[in-house]
Every structure is written in structure tokens, then in C-alpha cells.
Write a protein that holds these residues in place. Structure first.
Motif, PDB file in Angstrom:
ATOM      1  N   THR A 100      31.717  27.825  72.454  1.00  0.00           N
ATOM      2  CA  THR A 100      33.121  28.041  72.186  1.00  0.00           C
ATOM      3  C   THR A 100      33.922  27.008  73.069  1.00  0.00           C
ATOM      4  OG1 THR A 100      33.253  30.040  73.209  1.00  0.00           O
ATOM      5  CG2 THR A 100      32.898  29.912  70.831  1.00  0.00           C
ATOM      6  N   GLN A 101      33.393  26.582  74.101  1.00  0.00           N
ATOM      7  CA  GLN A 101      33.989  25.899  75.211  1.00  0.00           C
ATOM      8  C   GLN A 101      34.657  24.356  74.707  1.00  0.00           C
ATOM      9  OE1 GLN A 101      31.530  24.567  78.486  1.00  0.00           O
ATOM     10  NE2 GLN A 101      31.038  26.527  79.174  1.00  0.00           N
ATOM     11  N   ASP A 102      35.829  23.984  75.143  1.00  0.00           N
ATOM     12  CA  ASP A 102      36.556  22.857  74.383  1.00  0.00           C
ATOM     13  C   ASP A 102      35.502  21.668  74.413  1.00  0.00           C
ATOM     14  OD1 ASP A 102      38.479  24.523  74.247  1.00  0.00           O
ATOM     15  OD2 ASP A 102      39.475  23.794  76.044  1.00  0.00           O
ATOM     16  N   ALA A 103      34.667  21.725  75.501  1.00  0.00           N
ATOM     17  CA  ALA A 103      33.872  20.158  75.260  1.00  0.00           C
ATOM     18  C   ALA A 103      32.695  20.298  74.234  1.00  0.00           C
ATOM     19  CB  ALA A 103      33.288  19.949  76.790  1.00  0.00           C
ATOM     20  N   VAL A 117      40.128  31.915  76.004  1.00  0.00           N
ATOM     21  CA  VAL A 117      39.260  30.942  75.952  1.00  0.00           C
ATOM     22  C   VAL A 117      38.724  30.701  74.443  1.00  0.00           C
ATOM     23  CG1 VAL A 117      38.546  31.077  78.631  1.00  0.00           C
ATOM     24  CG2 VAL A 117      37.460  32.384  76.793  1.00  0.00           C
ATOM     25  N   PHE A 118      38.871  31.704  73.811  1.00  0.00           N
ATOM     26  CA  PHE A 118      38.159  31.726  72.393  1.00  0.00           C
ATOM     27  C   PHE A 118      39.266  31.133  71.386  1.00  0.00           C
ATOM     28  CE2 PHE A 118      35.336  34.165  74.732  1.00  0.00           C
ATOM     29  CZ  PHE A 118      34.056  34.032  74.268  1.00  0.00           C
ATOM     30  N   LYS A 119      40.594  31.570  71.591  1.00  0.00           N
ATOM     31  CA  LYS A 119      41.438  31.365  70.432  1.00  0.00           C
ATOM     32  C   LYS A 119      41.365  30.558  69.300  1.00  0.00           C
ATOM     33  CE  LYS A 119      45.589  33.024  73.351  1.00  0.00           C
ATOM     34  NZ  LYS A 119      46.606  32.738  73.847  1.00  0.00           N
ATOM     35  N   GLN A 120      41.634  29.296  69.330  1.00  0.00           N
ATOM     36  CA  GLN A 120      41.613  28.584  68.591  1.00  0.00           C
ATOM     37  C   GLN A 120      40.314  28.295  67.692  1.00  0.00           C
ATOM     38  OE1 GLN A 120      44.868  27.721  66.967  1.00  0.00           O
ATOM     39  NE2 GLN A 120      43.507  27.145  65.308  1.00  0.00           N
TER      40      GLN A 120
END
Length: 644
Positions: free
Chosen positions: A469-472, A526-529
């Protein structure tokens, strides 16, 4: 090198680290160009493990020779001699007896007669080959030792320790002892064979020597041309030191234990370089008590022909590859979750800027632009192939690619490249040798965040969820979605019926509900969207006064869309009651519900206790709420329900 880089301070520390773990890696016994008698030989540098592989061959040779000495090969051979009649013993052949009788009758008493006897003899071509192997190996090792000692004497500062030179001397002693064996002293010179020998190919001991010699002679031929010894460049030294520093971090900071070092998976290419056979087959392997396995490889090569991870157009060879495998979980099925991070060591800092840069290279150390471009290339070029040949599925295995460079910073502050690392998984870490590890904190903290530390609780599933779930990791191609669980389902209780309009609850009971809302604060930052975008179903339990403590989930609601809005903008039809709050809420638009064949029971009354993230597959196989297989456990947090 930039003038402000303190190479002379860095090198001794790097030398110490390298020599403690892998002595002699920093030396080149064959430099790039060696001149000899007017002709030029071009050879590449030895990779890191050349010495270990050479030592392995030498030890295997000694073991095979001991087997031969215990049971040398012999062959029945004819021996011809000429003797007088008085010296003949045993039964005399009829033909010779007739000749003696005739000669005696003619008065010829001193004539010699040809006698042929057959006996087992060890003076065979195979044994002469073994003697040649021993003699040549000993001779060339002695020449190597002599040349290196001479080179050491001529150097202002000795480049090789006396311990290493003594080790070369000790390598020769077992060969000397074998050569003094009486079995070998009776053998003649080896002049080759006219045909292939089954003894050399199949007999124990002999076949091992024959196989080892074909590889060992390449080393010895190269050693015979050595006229000097050279030091690896500072860039190569820094690269090896970075590799060992990551190894130290895995062992000391993340509590991994080294369980395997695959030195045998190396081969010699036509340029006399040791290479890994396929990708990172020669990696160091670590394991942690929680089941997490790490593999650390130096200069793995990926080509068009590598099987698991392939580079389709141009061969790629990153300096350092770190692969981490997390143990199987209930949701991952039969496969381990694997993640790869690449690192490229550059002993350079940025010294030039262009008109688009806003970096002040005089005030801070930045990584060169070409190093960052190389990280993009590595990540995009490597493709993971599915083992199933029929489906031919492909995926990108590299979660992040980072340059390591000798930048000097106070690493209690924020890394200049931290935002890029978080957003796209590309960036750099300043890494300098020091005694207390203060100049590697950024890298240590990053690896600790990604891989975690050893815990008494089984938190590996949570780590996997965080990585995915990291942005990258969530950047898809335009117009597509990037999800981990295609049937992600969220469970929740609807709340008390006396707090909202009756029609709101009737809609859920009758299967006509169109909306459901939830505070944005429900999901950890860190998980939101990412989590909200991935939710495909809502499993909502009705809570009524007459069945408290035995609430059921009977219907599963598909999620058509999710929007983020202020609570005050939501209608009574959408929420069941009005509110003037400006807090942000997620509004789920629902489709036609699916009915569970067997309702799930024992759902808690509390909205907070009833919130879980699971999968539709798990939900359909579970009868009671406490048996649910949870995913993304760190994603949910206690929301503010004052305006719910």
C-alpha cells in the motif's frame, strides 16, 4: 572526484570492513592490461568471489589426489628382457628351449634370449597425466608466490600481507608431499594420449582431477602472466563496502542470520571472469526467526536468457540486489510474497548543474543525475516471469531502486530524497564509512521500515500489506487500477436504530440501500486512499434492540464508487440523520446486494469492534465473526464518531 570528498579517510575504514569479511577482495591479481614480451592480453577484473572459487578447486584437487594414491590405476603390460640361458627361471617356453638346445649343440653358450613377461604396471598415460597436473600446479603456484613477493618488495607500501604470501606457500606443501610418493616417482613424462581415456572420465579420483584441471588451468595460465599486482579502484572498493554494509545491517539491525553462501554457482566466462549462472543464483541467504528470508546478491546479471527475472533488450547488472520473501499467509495461498530492492553504489557526488536544477551543490552533497537515471532504467527493465508457461504472465518485481553515494549529512535530519523515495520508489541514500554508523542511519531506518524487525508477534502479514500500500507500489498505468485484493471487503455494524431515521435502516433490511458513509479518519494515514479505492464490497450488520449480541451479516453490498465529502453536505437519505460537521467522510455508492447462503453471526454491537477488512472469499467460508481472516490490519484506526 570532487575536492571535498575525503577519499583518504574513507579508504582505510572500507579496507578494514572488507578485509574482516572477505580478505583480498580489494586486490586485482590480473589487472585490466598486462604487457608481456611484446604482446598484449586484455582481461577484465576478477569478480568478488574469485579467490574463494580458486581455493575450492584446489581443495577438491587435493581430496581427489588422496583417493588416487590409495588405489592407483594399473594396467597389465609386457616387459621384454634379454637373458643368458643360465639366468632363465621358471618354466621355459618351448620355442626358447629349442633355441638353447640348438645353440649349445653349436657351442654358443653366451648367447642372450628374448624373454617377455606380463605384469601390472602403474606407469600408464592416466597416471602420467596426474603427475603432470601436480607438477604444473605446484610450479605455477611457486612462480606466483615469487612474483608477488618481488612486487611487494618493489612497492613503496606492501600491498599484500605476509599472511597471504605464506598462505600461497602453504598451498604448495600438500603437492610437494604427494610428488615424493614412490608411486609417482616411477612414472615417466606425460606426452598426451591418442584417444579418450575412460579412466580419466569415469574412475573415482581420476575423473575429479580431470574435471577440476580443465577449470583450474585457466587460473594457473593467467597467474603465469602476472608481472605486478594492482589495487581495485576506489569506486569498486566503495561498491563492495556498500554491499557488506547492507549485509551488516541485515545481521545487526534487522536480526537476520546468515544460513547459506552459494559460491558453487559461479562459472568462468570466455573473458576469464567469474559470473553468476542465472540472476542472483550466488546470493548470500539469510533467515529470521519469524520466517522472513532475505537474499543479498552482488552484481547479479539479468539477460534475455535468464529464466525467472529477465531483461528483454539489454543486459542489466545492478551492483546490489536485496530480495526479501515473507512466509505464506492464509490470503497469499501457496506462494510467498517476495519484494526486491536494487542499490547501485557510486563513489561520486554531483559537481555540475543545469539550468533546470535548483540544487546548491556548493552547500550540500547530491547524487549525480546519471545515477538516478540508472535507477529508473533498472526498475523498468527487469521483468518477472510467471512459472506457468501457458499463461506467460509478467510483472515488475522491483519495488524500489536507490543509488548509494558518499554524501556527508547529519542523518538525524530528513533525507533530501525522502519524498521521491516515498512517492515513486526511486532515490538515493548517503552512505559513508564510519565507526558508529551515524552516516548510514537513513538506509538503516529505510530497511527497518520496509522489512521490519524481529517481533514476538506474527506481524509479517502486516508488513506485506504495508509494502503493497505504499504510494510507489500503487502507481498504475493511466486508466488502470492497482489492487492487491480484488475482492476486498469491509465489515461494519450499521449503528443503533434509535439514532437515525427508520427508513435508513429499512433500506438496508430490504436490500434497497444506495449509500453508506464512514469517517475519513477510519483509515490510518499511510493507508487512506489506497485502501478506500480497493474496497469492492461492504458487509454491513444490522443492529436492533431485540437481537443485541447476536447481530448477523446477511447481505454483501458491491461498491460502485467512493467520494470524499464534508459531513454537512451529506443528506438524511444518505446518512439517516443531519449534521453540520465539516469533518471529511467517505460516501460509498452501493449496488444491488448479494445474499450470503449462510449468514455470519456473532457480529459485535459496537461499530468500532465490528470494523474489519477481509476478502469476499474468506467471508463466504466463515460462519462466525471472530473466525474472519483479516487483511490490512494496520489500516484501520479508531475514528471520531461524534458526528457519525
Amino acid at each position: 572526484l570532487a575536492t571535498k570528498m575525503l577519499m583518504h579517510e574513507d579508504l582505510p575504514t572500507m579496507y578494514q570492513t572488507i578485509d574482516e569479511s572477505f580478505p583480498l577482495w580489494r586486490f586485482n591479481l590480473v589487472s585490466r592490461t598486462e604487457q608481456d614480451a611484446g604482446h598484449e592480453n586484455q582481461r577484465g577484473n576478477f569478480p568478488l568471489m574469485w579467490l574463494a572459487n580458486f581455493s575450492r578447486l584446489r581443495q577438491s584437487l587435493e581430496l581427489a589426489l588422496k583417493i588416487i594414491l590409495r588405489a592407483p590405476h594399473s594396467r597389465l603390460q609386457s616387459h621384454i628382457s634379454y637373458c643368458k640361458a643360465a639366468r632363465l627361471k621358471g618354466k621355459i617356453p618351448h620355442k626358447i628351449g629349442a633355441a638353447i638346445k640348438e645353440d649349445f649343440a653349436n657351442g654358443l653358450y653366451n648367447r642372450r634370449y628374448r624373454v617377455e613377461k606380463k605384469s601390472l604396471d602403474v606407469n600408464t598415460p592416466e597416471n602420467r597425466f596426474i603427475k603432470m597436473v601436480i607438477s604444473k600446479t605446484k610450479k605455477q603456484l611457486a612462480q606466483l608466490e615469487q612474483k608477488l613477493r618481488h612486487s611487494n618488495v618493489l612497492s613503496e607500501q606492501p600491498r599484500l600481507s605476509e599472511a597471504f604470501l605464506n598462505e600461497l606457500y602453504q598451498w604448495q606443501q600438500p603437492l610437494n608431499e604427494i610428488l615424493t610418493n614412490s608411486f609417482l616417482s616411477d612414472l615417466g613424462d606425460y606426452n598426451g594420449t591418442n584417444h579418450e581415456s575412460l579412466v580419466l572420465q569415469q574412475k573415482p579420483g581420476y575423473s575429479s582431477v580431470y574435471r577440476i584441471w580443465n577449470e583450474l588451468k585457466l587460473y594457473l595460465d593467467a597467474f603465469s602472466d602476472i608481472s605486478s599486482i594492482s589495487m581495485k579502484s576506489v569506486a569498486e572498493i566503495y561498491e563492495v563496502w556498500c554491499f557488506l554494509r547492507i549485509k551488516q545491517i541485515l545481521e545487526d539491525e534487522l536480526e537476520f542470520q546468515l544460513i547459506n553462501t552459494k559460491l558453487s554457482d559461479l562459472y568462468l566466462n570466455p573473458f576469464f571472469e567469474l559470473q553468476l549462472r542465472d540472476g542472483y543464483a550466488g546470493a548470500f541467504e539469510f533467515k529470521r526467526h519469524d520466517g522472513v528470508i532475505a537474499r543479498l546478491a552482488h552484481e547479479p546479471r539479468f539477460t534475455k536468457n535468464t529464466k525467472r527475472i529477465r531483461s528483454y533488450l539489454v543486459s542489466q547488472e545492478p551492483d546490489i540486489l536485496l530480495e526479501v520473501s515473507f512466509p505464506k499467509s492464509s490470503e497469499s495461498g501457496d506462494t510467498n510474497k517476495q519484494f526486491i530492492w536494487l542499490f547501485d553504489a557510486k563513489y561520486r557526488i554531483k559537481t555540475e548543474t543545469n539550468r533546470y536544477d535548483n540544487e546548491d551543490i556548493d552547500q550540500a552533497d547530491y547524487v549525480p543525475d546519471d545515477a538516478i537515471n540508472q535507477m529508473h532504467r533498472y526498475r523498468d527493465a527487469l521483468i518477472l516471469l510467471n512459472n506457468d508457461q501457458q499463461t506467460n504472465k509478467k510483472s515488475r518485481p522491483v519495488l524500489g531502486a536507490f543509488a548509494l553515494y558518499p554524501g556527508f549529512f547529519d542523518q538525524t535530519e530528513t533525507n533530501y530524497y525522502a519524498e521521491a523515495i516515498k512517492e515513486i520508489g526511486i532515490g538515493a541514500f548517503a552512505l559513508l564509512p564510519d565507526a558508529d554508523g551515524q552516516h548510514s542511519k537513513w538506509l538503516v531506518n529505510f530497511l527497518r521500515e520496509q522489512i521490519g524487525v524481529l517481533s514476538h508477534q506474527n506481524l509479517t502479514d502486516n508488513l506485506v500489506d504495508r509494502l503493497y500500500t505504499q504510494d510507489a507500489a500503487r502507481i498504475p498505468y493511466h486508466g488502470m487500477r492497482q489492487v492487491l485484493y480484488s475482492d476486498l471487503t469491509m465489515t461494519a455494524a450499521l449503528g443503533r436504530s434509535n439514532q437515525r431515521e427508520t427508513a435508513y435502516f429499512d433500506a438496508f433490511k430490504n436490500g434497497t440501500a444506495k449509500w453508506y458513509h464512514m469517517p475519513q479518519s477510519t483509515f490510518a494515514g499511510v493507508f487512506k486512499q489506497h485502501i478506500v479505492d480497493e474496497i469492492r464490497y461492504l458487509a454491513l450488520a444490522s443492529t436492533f434492540k431485540h437481537n443485541q449480541g447476536n447481530n448477523q451479516i446477511e447481505k454483501i453490498w458491491p461498491v460502485k464508487s467512493v467520494t470524499l465529502r464534508k459531513r454537512s453536505s451529506l443528506t438524511i437519505e444518505q446518512t439517516g440523520k443531519a449534521s453540520n460537521s465539516v469533518e471529511m467522510y467517505y460516501l460509498f455508492e452501493l449496488g444491488q446486494p448479494l445474499t450470503l447462503y449462510t449468514p455470519m453471526t456473532l457480529v459485535p454491537d459496537s461499530f468500532i469492534d465490528s470494523m474489519t477488512l477481509t476478502t469476499l472469499n474468506s467471508l463466504e467460508q466463515t460462519k462466525e465473526f471472530h473466525q474472519i481472516q483479516r487483511v490490512y490490519e494496520d489500516a484501520l484506526q479508531v475514528p471520531s464518531l461524534s458526528n457519525y
